[in-house]
Design a protein around this motif. Structure first.
Motif, PDB file in Angstrom:
ATOM      1  N   VAL A   1      -4.378   6.483  -0.498  1.00  0.00           N
ATOM      2  CA  VAL A   1      -5.696   6.281  -1.103  1.00  0.00           C
ATOM      3  C   VAL A   1      -5.813   4.886  -1.714  1.00  0.00           C
ATOM      4  O   VAL A   1      -6.818   4.185  -1.523  1.00  0.00           O
ATOM      5  N   ILE A   2      -4.775   4.465  -2.434  1.00  0.00           N
ATOM      6  CA  ILE A   2      -4.839   3.223  -3.209  1.00  0.00           C
ATOM      7  C   ILE A   2      -4.896   1.986  -2.326  1.00  0.00           C
ATOM      8  O   ILE A   2      -5.687   1.062  -2.585  1.00  0.00           O
ATOM      9  N   HIS A   3      -4.089   1.939  -1.277  1.00  0.00           N
ATOM     10  CA  HIS A   3      -4.062   0.730  -0.444  1.00  0.00           C
ATOM     11  C   HIS A   3      -5.395   0.442   0.241  1.00  0.00           C
ATOM     12  O   HIS A   3      -5.869  -0.707   0.200  1.00  0.00           O
ATOM     13  N   PRO A   4      -6.044   1.411   0.874  1.00  0.00           N
ATOM     14  CA  PRO A   4      -7.360   1.120   1.462  1.00  0.00           C
ATOM     15  C   PRO A   4      -8.396   0.694   0.420  1.00  0.00           C
ATOM     16  O   PRO A   4      -9.236  -0.173   0.699  1.00  0.00           O
ATOM     17  N   LEU A   5      -8.332   1.281  -0.781  1.00  0.00           N
ATOM     18  CA  LEU A   5      -9.276   0.895  -1.830  1.00  0.00           C
ATOM     19  C   LEU A   5      -9.086  -0.574  -2.214  1.00  0.00           C
ATOM     20  O   LEU A   5     -10.058  -1.340  -2.311  1.00  0.00           O
ATOM     21  N   LEU A   6      -7.846  -0.981  -2.442  1.00  0.00           N
ATOM     22  CA  LEU A   6      -7.567  -2.360  -2.831  1.00  0.00           C
ATOM     23  C   LEU A   6      -7.905  -3.340  -1.712  1.00  0.00           C
ATOM     24  O   LEU A   6      -8.355  -4.466  -1.967  1.00  0.00           O
ATOM     25  N   TYR A   7      -7.697  -2.919  -0.492  1.00  0.00           N
ATOM     26  CA  TYR A   7      -7.943  -3.798   0.659  1.00  0.00           C
ATOM     27  C   TYR A   7      -9.431  -3.976   0.925  1.00  0.00           C
ATOM     28  O   TYR A   7      -9.908  -5.096   1.155  1.00  0.00           O
ATOM     29  N   HIS A   8     -10.198  -2.893   0.878  1.00  0.00           N
ATOM     30  CA  HIS A   8     -11.598  -2.940   1.312  1.00  0.00           C
ATOM     31  C   HIS A   8     -12.585  -3.281   0.196  1.00  0.00           C
ATOM     32  O   HIS A   8     -13.647  -3.833   0.462  1.00  0.00           O
TER      33      HIS A   8
ATOM     34  N   GLY B   1       0.138  -2.910  -3.589  1.00  0.00           N
ATOM     35  CA  GLY B   1      -1.155  -3.166  -2.971  1.00  0.00           C
ATOM     36  C   GLY B   1      -1.937  -4.277  -3.636  1.00  0.00           C
ATOM     37  O   GLY B   1      -2.483  -5.166  -2.972  1.00  0.00           O
ATOM     38  N   TYR B   2      -1.994  -4.264  -4.969  1.00  0.00           N
ATOM     39  CA  TYR B   2      -2.831  -5.237  -5.677  1.00  0.00           C
ATOM     40  C   TYR B   2      -2.381  -6.666  -5.398  1.00  0.00           C
ATOM     41  O   TYR B   2      -3.204  -7.553  -5.127  1.00  0.00           O
TER      42      TYR B   2
ATOM     43  N   VAL C   1       2.173   4.130  -8.623  1.00  0.00           N
ATOM     44  CA  VAL C   1       2.132   2.883  -9.394  1.00  0.00           C
ATOM     45  C   VAL C   1       2.873   1.750  -8.685  1.00  0.00           C
ATOM     46  O   VAL C   1       2.305   0.679  -8.458  1.00  0.00           O
ATOM     47  N   LEU C   2       4.143   1.965  -8.307  1.00  0.00           N
ATOM     48  CA  LEU C   2       4.913   0.889  -7.694  1.00  0.00           C
ATOM     49  C   LEU C   2       4.499   0.636  -6.249  1.00  0.00           C
ATOM     50  O   LEU C   2       4.169  -0.499  -5.875  1.00  0.00           O
ATOM     51  N   SER C   3       4.524   1.683  -5.438  1.00  0.00           N
ATOM     52  CA  SER C   3       4.166   1.511  -4.023  1.00  0.00           C
ATOM     53  C   SER C   3       2.662   1.407  -3.828  1.00  0.00           C
ATOM     54  O   SER C   3       2.205   0.812  -2.851  1.00  0.00           O
TER      55      SER C   3
ATOM     56  N   ALA D   1       6.393  -6.883  -3.557  1.00  0.00           N
ATOM     57  CA  ALA D   1       7.088  -6.171  -2.485  1.00  0.00           C
ATOM     58  C   ALA D   1       8.591  -6.178  -2.735  1.00  0.00           C
ATOM     59  O   ALA D   1       9.279  -5.176  -2.493  1.00  0.00           O
ATOM     60  N   ALA D   2       9.108  -7.298  -3.254  1.00  0.00           N
ATOM     61  CA  ALA D   2      10.537  -7.399  -3.548  1.00  0.00           C
ATOM     62  C   ALA D   2      10.919  -6.456  -4.684  1.00  0.00           C
ATOM     63  O   ALA D   2      11.984  -5.813  -4.642  1.00  0.00           O
TER      64      ALA D   2
END
Length: 298
Positions: free
Chosen positions: A99-106, A172-173, A165-167, A256-257
Motif C-alpha cells: 500500500v505504502i510504496h504506490p502511494l509514495l510513488y504516485h 519508499g519515501y 515503517v522500514l520497508s 535502502a542500505a
C-alpha cells in the motif's frame, strides 16, 4: 495414571481457576493435557504453553511419556494472551509495503510538494517491491507451513514495524524522492535486476523445499536437503538478503542500505537459532559442514 502439579509460569501473572494438580495418563498427548487445563481455566488451548522446571517446552504432537513425567512432577503453565493466526500476521505485515510504496510513488505533490518524472531506477524499484511482497502474500496463502498456529495479537504491531515503517515508509519515501536515484549504465542495471530475479526465484525454491518437509497440519521437522541447503541451514534468508542487496546497489540510497542492514542482521540471528536447533534436534545426523546463513562464512 500420574498426578502432576500445575504452577503459573510467572507468580505475577496468576491464572484464574488453574487447578493445583491434575491427573493424566503418562501415555497421553500434550494436546490432551492442554485440553484439560483449557477446560478448567476457560482459556483457549492456543493461549496455553506448558514447560518443565528446566524450561523444556511440552510440544504439541508429542506424548507426555517423552518428558519422563512422574507423580508430582511440576508443569508450568503460561497464558500467552489473545492470539491471532500466523498467516493473518503475515498478510497484515506484507500489506504495508504493497500500500505504502504506490502511494509514495504516485502521489508526489502530497508527499514531496512537487511534480516530477521518476527515473527508470525508481520505477523499477517500485515494481520489484510490489512483486516481492505479492510473492510473500501468495506464499503465505499456498506454500508456508507454520510450526506455531498462532501468536500473541500484540506482536502484530511489533512485527509490522519492520515492514510498514522500514520497508514501507523509510525505504519508499527516500527512494522515490526527487533526484534520489540516478540511472545506471545498461549493463549494471540489467545485472542487478537479474541478480534480484535470481534471488527471488531461489528464495521461492527454498520455501517449496521447506514446505514439502512438513505435512499440512503438523509440526513435524526433518533435515532439509536440496537447493542451497547443502551449504547453509537457512538459504531462504541468504537469498532474501541477496535480493535486497541488489536493491541497495540499484538505488545507491542510504535508506535502502539501512533496511538491508537491519533485515540481514535480523535474519542472521534467526538463522543462528534455527541452525542451533537443527543441530540439537538431529544430533549426530545433521551435516557438519553447513553454516547458518552465509556459505563458507557463518
Amino acid at each position: 495414571m500420574i498426578t502432576v502439579n500445575l504452577r503459573a509460569k510467572s507468580p505475577k501473572a496468576k491464572i484464574a481457576r488453574l487447578p493445583p494438580t491434575l491427573d493424566t495418563d503418562a501415555s497421553a498427548t500434550v494436546e490432551s493435557l492442554v485440553g484439560s487445563i483449557s477446560a478448567a481455566t476457560k482459556l483457549g488451548p492456543e493461549r496455553i504453553r506448558l514447560t518443565l522446571i528446566d524450561n523444556t517446552r511440552l510440544l504439541p504432537g508429542t506424548l507426555l511419556e517423552k518428558y519422563d513425567l512422574q507423580d508430582n512432577s511440576i508443569i508450568y503453565v503460561k497464558d500467552l494472551g489473545y492470539q491471532v493466526k500466523w498467516a493473518t500476521v503475515f498478510y497484515i505485515e506484507y500489506a504495508g509495503p504493497l500500500v505504502i510504496h504506490p502511494l509514495l510513488y504516485h502521489f508526489q505533490s502530497l508527499f514531496y510538494h512537487q511534480e516530477f518524472a521518476h527515473s527508470t531506477i525508481q520505477t523499477t524499484v517500485l515494481n520489484l517491491v510490489l512483486l516481492h511482497y505479492l510473492k510473500r502474500e501468495l506464499e503465505t496463502m499456498f506454500v508456508h507451513r507454520f510450526s506455531n498456529a498462532t501468536m500473541p495479537v500484540l506482536y502484530i504491531f511489533r512485527n509490522s514495524f519492520h515492514y510498514w515503517v522500514l520497508s514501507g515508509v523509510l525505504l519508499g519515501y527516500f527512494v522515490y524522492a526527487p533526484n534520489a536515484c540516478a540511472d545506471l549504465p545498461p549493463w549494471a542495471y540489467y545485472a542487478l535486476v537479474g541478480s534480484w530475479v535470481f534471488a527471488e526465484i531461489s528464495n521461492f525454491i527454498t520455501h517449496l523445499i521447506l514446505s514439502s518437509l512438513r505435512p499440512k497440519g503438523t509440526t513435524q521437522r526433518k533435515i532439509p536437503y536440496g537447493y542451497g541447503f547443502s551449504m547453509v541451514s537457512c538459504p531462504n534468508y541468504f537469498f532474501e538478503s541477496l535480493g535486497w542487496l541488489a536493491v541497495v546497489f540499484l538505488t545507491r540510497n542510504w535508506a535502502a542500505a539501512v533496511f538491508w542492514t537491519v533485515s540481514t542482521v535480523t535474519m542472521f540471528k534467526w538463522a543462528l537459532k534455527k541452525h542451533s536447533k537443527y543441530k540439537r534436534e538431529f544430533a549426530g545426523k545433521y551435516p557438519k559442514n553447513r553454516k547458518a546463513m552465509f556459505p563458507y562464512i557463518a
